[in-house]
Enzyme design. Structure first.
Site, PDB file in Angstrom:
ATOM      1  N   MET A  57       0.851  -1.197   0.000  1.00 43.93           N
ATOM      2  CA  MET A  57       0.000   0.000   0.000  1.00 43.93           C
ATOM      3  C   MET A  57       0.883   1.241   0.000  1.00 43.93           C
ATOM      4  O   MET A  57       1.901   1.284   0.679  1.00 43.93           O
ATOM      5  CB  MET A  57      -0.864  -0.012   1.266  1.00 43.93           C
ATOM      6  CG  MET A  57      -1.708   1.248   1.463  1.00 43.93           C
ATOM      7  SD  MET A  57      -2.677   1.188   3.002  1.00 43.93           S
ATOM      8  CE  MET A  57      -1.405   1.648   4.200  1.00 43.93           C
ATOM      9  N   ASP A  59       0.016   5.747  -1.098  1.00 46.21           N
ATOM     10  CA  ASP A  59      -0.768   6.938  -0.747  1.00 46.21           C
ATOM     11  C   ASP A  59      -2.240   6.680  -0.402  1.00 46.21           C
ATOM     12  O   ASP A  59      -2.916   5.933  -1.122  1.00 46.21           O
ATOM     13  CB  ASP A  59      -0.817   7.908  -1.935  1.00 46.21           C
ATOM     14  CG  ASP A  59       0.527   8.186  -2.563  1.00 46.21           C
ATOM     15  OD1 ASP A  59       1.556   7.763  -2.024  1.00 46.21           O
ATOM     16  OD2 ASP A  59       0.541   8.843  -3.626  1.00 46.21           O
ATOM     17  N   GLU A 235       4.302  16.301  -5.398  1.00 48.41           N
ATOM     18  CA  GLU A 235       3.226  15.326  -5.579  1.00 48.41           C
ATOM     19  C   GLU A 235       2.076  15.626  -4.618  1.00 48.41           C
ATOM     20  O   GLU A 235       2.216  16.398  -3.672  1.00 48.41           O
ATOM     21  CB  GLU A 235       3.738  13.891  -5.308  1.00 48.41           C
ATOM     22  CG  GLU A 235       4.754  13.403  -6.326  1.00 48.41           C
ATOM     23  CD  GLU A 235       5.013  11.906  -6.242  1.00 48.41           C
ATOM     24  OE1 GLU A 235       5.046  11.276  -7.299  1.00 48.41           O
ATOM     25  OE2 GLU A 235       5.176  11.370  -5.124  1.00 48.41           O
TER      26      GLU A 235
END
Ligand SMILES: *[C@@H]1O[C@H](CO)[C@@H](O)[C@H](O)[C@H]1NC(C)=O
Ligand SMILES: *[C@@H]1O[C@H](CO)[C@@H](O)[C@H](O)[C@H]1NC(C)=O
Ligand SMILES: *[C@@H]1O[C@H](CO)[C@@H](O)[C@H](O)[C@H]1NC(C)=O
Ligand SMILES: *[C@@H]1O[C@H](CO)[C@@H](O)[C@H](O)[C@H]1NC(C)=O
Ligand SMILES: *[C@@H]1O[C@H](CO)[C@@H](O)[C@H](O)[C@H]1NC(C)=O
Ligand SMILES: *[C@@H]1O[C@H](CO)[C@@H](O)[C@H](O)[C@H]1NC(C)=O
Ligand SMILES: *[C@@H]1O[C@H](CO)[C@@H](O)[C@H](O)[C@H]1NC(C)=O
Ligand SMILES: *[C@@H]1O[C@H](CO)[C@@H](O)[C@H](O)[C@H]1NC(C)=O
Ligand SMILES: *[C@@H]1O[C@H](CO)[C@@H](O)[C@H](O)[C@H]1NC(C)=O
Ligand SMILES: *[C@@H]1O[C@H](CO)[C@@H](O)[C@H](O)[C@H]1NC(C)=O
Ligand SMILES: *[C@@H]1O[C@H](CO)[C@@H](O)[C@H](O)[C@H]1NC(C)=O
Ligand SMILES: *[C@@H]1O[C@H](CO)[C@@H](O)[C@H](O)[C@H]1NC(C)=O
Length: 588
Positions: A57, A59, A235
C-alpha cells in the site's frame, strides 16, 4: 515481471466469475467483488492504524465522509506483490477512523501496463455531472491514469455510495501530453459554485488549479509554482480550508468557541519526493487565501507537517464542514525504504497509514500560522481499564516510573501523555523522557523533551536506533525539532501513541508532529517515563493508557488473526486465497 503461463494457470484454478464492477481489470488473479483476507495478528502489525490485508500500500486516496457518517479511505494498492506496481484503488470504511472494514478493491486498471494512480473523490450532491439523476449520494473519483506514454486525469462514478465505480466513457477529462502530471485533489468552492482540482506538474514544481462546473469539463485557472522546498518532484497536493484558533496553541483545538471569528484560512499542502531535507519523502504546507481561482500564501516560508521521516502524501477528507477541524490521514512511510521494510517478508504486507489527525491553524509563539495536527482520540471502548492507567502520576518531578505490560496490553498499543507546567522562561533546566523497551532483547525506542534549549527553546527528540529488526542506510534513526515556550502558558504537553511498529508524538496539541516507524526483533513490553534536573516548582503529570486492538473484533476462527473484510458487500464475488496467488508482482 511474471510469467503469463503461470497467470493462465492461476486463472483456470481460480475459476474467476463474471466481474461485478464495471471497473474491470485485465488481470484475472485479482479478486473482484470481494475483499481480500489478511492476517492482522503479526508482531509487527499495528493494531490501531490502518494497514492493507496483504501486499503493498502507498498513498491514501479518495477520502470522503458520506451522509451516513461512514468514512471512506481508498489507497494506492498493488494486490499482486509487496512492492509498488499494478496500482489499484484499495478501499476500506470506518465509522470512527480506528475500526476499519476492508472492502473490495474499488478501481482497477483497464489494461496491462496501466496504473490507477493517486486522486480524490467527492460527493456530487447536486448532480452537476449528470451521472446521478436519481440520488444525492453519487460519488465521483478523479485519479491519474498512468501509462507508458502519458499521465492523464480520469474520472469514475459510483452509484452505490463509493463501493463500485464505472469509468466515464469520455475519459480522459484532462490530457496535456505530459507524463509527469498527477494526483488531482478535488474540492467544492461554494462562492463560485465550482469544483476545483489541484494537480501536480511534478517536475515543473508547479501545482495547477483547475476549475469545472460539472467534474467533466475542466479549465486551467492558475499555477502556484516554485514555492518552499522543491526536492525533485511535487506530488499529492491538497487545498483545504480550516478554522484558525483565536488564541494560543494550547487552546482546545476541537472546541469551536476557541475559533477566531475572522473565519477560515486555507492551506495548500504539497508533498515532495524524492529530495526531502532528511531524505526521501515529506510534506510541506503553505497557509494562505483562495478566491476560487488563485491561491495566495501568507508568506514565503516553508512549513513541514512532520519533523520525522514517515509522513507522506497526506490527504484531507472531502465533506468535513469547512468550519470544523479538517481530518487527514497520511502514508506512514518513506519511499527511501518503504519497499524493503521487513513486514513484507515476515508478514506479507507493507505500509501503514498514520492515525487520523484533526487539523486547525494557530498563531503559535513566533509563528503566526502553524498547522496543529493532532490525532483524534482513540474511542474509549478501545481503552483497557480506563480507570486504572498503566502509569499515572500528577507530580513526576525528578523521578522515574516503569511498568511492564506484557500481560495487560496484548495489543502492544498504548497512548501516553506528559504535561509539564510552570516552566520558567529563563535558566530553564531538565528533561522528560519516555522509553519503550523489550525486556527480552533489550531493544528500545525513545524520545523526550529537553527544557534547557535556552530561554524558551524547547527541543523534542525521537530515537529508533535501539531496535534491530531493520538495517538500511536511509533508515535515519534520530529526529528532533523545537518549539518556543509560550510565556503565557509556561506549559509543554506531549502526547503519543505507540502501536507495535509505529510511534506518533505530538507536542502542544500538534504544533509539532513526529511519525516514526520502526521494526524490533523482540516485542516491546515495558514503558519507562522519567524526568530529571527540573527547576524547582516545575510540575509534571504523566499518564500511560493501554489500548486494545481495533482489528481483533473482526478476526475469525478463534483469534487466528484473519480479517475477512466486508464479504457480504457484493453478490457474486469470489474469495481469492492468498496461497493461490503467491507473490506474482514482486520486483515489477
Ligand atoms: C432514474 O430514474 C428514472 C425513472 O425511474 C429511470 O428511468 C432512470 O433509468 C434512472 N437513472 C439511473 C441512472 O438510475
Ligand atoms: C446510507 O445507508 C442507507 C441504508 O443502508 C443506504 O440506503 C444509503 O444509500 C446510504 N447513504 C449513503 C450516502 O451512502
Ligand atoms: C449544491 O446546491 C446548493 C444549493 O444551490 C449549494 O448551496 C451547494 O453549494 C451545492 N453543493 C455542491 C457540492 O454542489
Ligand atoms: C502552468 O504550469 C504548467 C507546468 O509548468 C505549464 O505547462 C503551463 O503553461 C502553465 N500555465 C500557465 C497559464 O502559466
Ligand atoms: C464538456 O465535455 C463533454 C465531453 O468532452 C463535451 O461533449 C461537452 O461539449 C463539454 N461541454 C462544455 C460546456 O464544454
Ligand atoms: C482572484 O485573485 C486573482 C489574483 O489576485 C484575480 O486575478 C482574480 O480576478 C480573483 N478572482 C476572483 C473570483 O476574485
Ligand atoms: C500572532 O500573535 C502575535 C503576538 O500576539 C501578534 O503580534 C500577531 O499579530 C498575530 N498574528 C496573527 C496572524 O494573528
Ligand atoms: C512535587 O514533587 C516535588 C519533589 O518531590 C515536591 O518538592 C513538590 O512539592 C511536589 N509538588 C506537588 C504539587 O505536590
Ligand atoms: C540566570 O542565571 C544567571 C547566571 O547564573 C544569573 O545571573 C541570573 O540571575 C539567572 N536569572 C534568573 C531569572 O534566575
Ligand atoms: C533524557 O535523555 C537525555 C538525552 O539522552 C539525557 O541527557 C537525560 O538524562 C534523560 N533524562 C531522563 C530522566 O532519563
Ligand atoms: C530536581 O533536580 C535538580 C537538580 O538536581 C534540583 O536542582 C531541583 O531542585 C530538583 N527539583 C525538585 C522539584 O526537587
Ligand atoms: C495533559 O493536558 C491535557 C489537556 O488539558 C489533558 O487532556 C491530559 O489529560 C493531561 N495529561 C495528564 C497526564 O495530565
Amino acid at each position: 515481471m511474471y510469467s503469463s503461463a503461470l497467470l493462465t494457470l492461476l486463472a483456470l484454478l481460480c475459476n474467476v466469475q463474471a466481474q461485478t464492477s464495471s471497473s474491470v481489470y485485465v488481470e484475472p488473479t485479482v479478486p473482484t467483488g470481494t475483499p481480500i483476507p489478511g492476517d492482522y495478528s503479526g508482531a509487527l502489525r499495528p493494531q490501531l492504524h490502518y494497514s492493507p490485508p496483504i501486499d503493498f500500500m502507498n498513498d491514501p486516496n479518495g477520502m470522503f465522509l458520506d451522509a451516513n457518517g461512514t468514512y471512506h479511505l481508498y489507497y494506492q494498492y498493488n494486490p499482486l506483490g509487496i512492492v509498488a506496481g499494478n496500482q489499484h484503488w484499495g478501499h476500506a470504511t470506518s465509522q470512527d477512523l480506528y475500526h476499519w472494514v476492508n472492502q473490495p478493491i474499488a478501481i482497477y486498471p483497464g489494461a496491462a501496463g496501466e496504473g490507477i494512480f493517486s486522486g480524490s473523490a467527492v460527493i456530487d450532491v447536486n448532480n452537476t455531472s449528470g451521472f446521478f439523476p436519481n440520488q444525492t449520494n453519487g460519488v465521483v473519483a478523479m485519479y491519474t491514469l498512468n501509462t507508458a506514454t502519458e499521465e492523464t486525469q480520469e474520472i469514475a462514478y459510483s452509484l452505490d455510495g463509493g463501493y463500485t465505480f464505472t469509468k466515464y466513457a469520455g475519459n480522459p477529462v484532462i490530457s496535456i501530453g505530459s507524463n509527469e502530471f498527477r494526483d488531482p485533489k478535488v474540492s467544492w468552492y461554494a462562492p463560485t459554485q465550482s469544483w476545483v482540482a489541484v494537480i501536480s506538474y511534478a517536475q515543473d514544481f508547479t501545482i495547477g488549479f483547475w476549475t469545472s462546473p460539472n467534474l467533466v469539463n475542466w479549465t486551467h485557472a492558475s499555477n502556484f509554482t516554485h514555492a518552499g522546498i522543491l526536492g525533485l518532484q511535487y506530488e499529492c497536493p491538497n487545498l483545504v480550508s480550516m478554522p484558525m484558533l483565536a488564541n494560543s496553541s494550547l487552546a482546545d483545538p476541537l472546541d469551536p468557541s476557541n475559533f477566531a471569528s475572522t473565519g477560515e484560512m486555507y492551506i495548500l499542502q504539497v508533498s515532495i519526493n524524492p529530495g526531502a531535507p532528511q531524505g526521501g519523502s515529506i510534506s510541506q504546507y503553505f497557509p494562505g487565501t483562495f478566491n476560487g481561482t488563485v491561491f495566495t500564501p501568507v508568506d514565503t516560508a516553508t512549513r513541514f507537517t512532520d519533523f520525522a521521516k514517515d509522513n507522506y502524501a497526506g490527504q484531507f477528507f472531502y465533506n468535513i464542514p469547512q468550519s470544523s477541524p479538517q481530518i487527514s490521514i497520511a502514508w506512514a512511510s518513506n519511499w527511501e525504504y518503504a519497499q524493503t521494510v521487513p513486514t513484507g517478508p515476515l508478514e506479507d504486507f507493507r505500509s501503514f497509514m498514520t492515525l487520523p489527525r484533526t487539523n486547525v491553524l494557530a498563531n503559535t509563539t513566533r509563528n503566526p500560522y502553524t498547522l496543529l495536527a493532532y490525532p483524534l482520540p482513540p474511542p474509549t471502548s478501545l481503552e483497557i481499564t480506563p480507570s486504572t492507567p498503566l502509569l499515572s502520576s500528577n507530580n513526576l518531578t525528578n523521578n522515574t516510573l516503569l511498568a511492564s505490560y506484557t500481560s495487560t496490553v496484548p495489543s502492544g498499543a498504548l497512548s501516553f501523555s506528559i504535561n509539564i507546567t510552570n516552566i520558567p522562561q529563563v535558566n530553564t533546566t531538565g528533561t522528560a523522557n519516555f522509553t519503550f523497551l523489550s525486556s527480552v532483547t533489550g531493544e528500545y525506542v525513545r524520545g523526550g523533551v529537553f527544557l534547557a534549549g535556552g530561554n524558551g527553546d524547547t527541543p523534542l527528540w525521537l530515537d529508533r536506533s535501539g531496535v534491530r529488526g531493520f538495517d538500511n542506510p536511509f533508515f535515519t534513526d534520530k529526529f528532533s525539532t523545537d518549539v518556543w515556550l509560550n510565556p503565557d502558558t509556561s506549559t509543554v504537553r506531549l502526547y503519543g501513541v505507540l502501536d507495535r511498529s509505529v510511534l506518533e508524538v505530538f507536542l502542544n496539541n500538534g504544533e509539532k508532529a513526529g511519525t516514526m516507524i520502526f521494526f524490533a526483533e523482540g516485542i516491546l513490553d515495558t514503558v519507562i517515563i522519567g524526568t530529571n534536573d527540573l527547576n524547582p516548582g516545575i510540575g509534571v503529570s504523566v499518564e500511560v493508557v493501554g489500548l486494545g486492538s481495533a482489528w481483533a473484533a473482526e478476526e475469525v476462527g478463534g483469534g487466528n488473526g484473519t480479517v475477512l473484510g466486508n464479504v457480504t458487500a457484493m453478490a457474486g464475488g469470489q474469495v481469492m486465497r492468498r496461497d493461490w496467488v503467491g507473490h506474482l508482482g514482486e520486483g515489477m
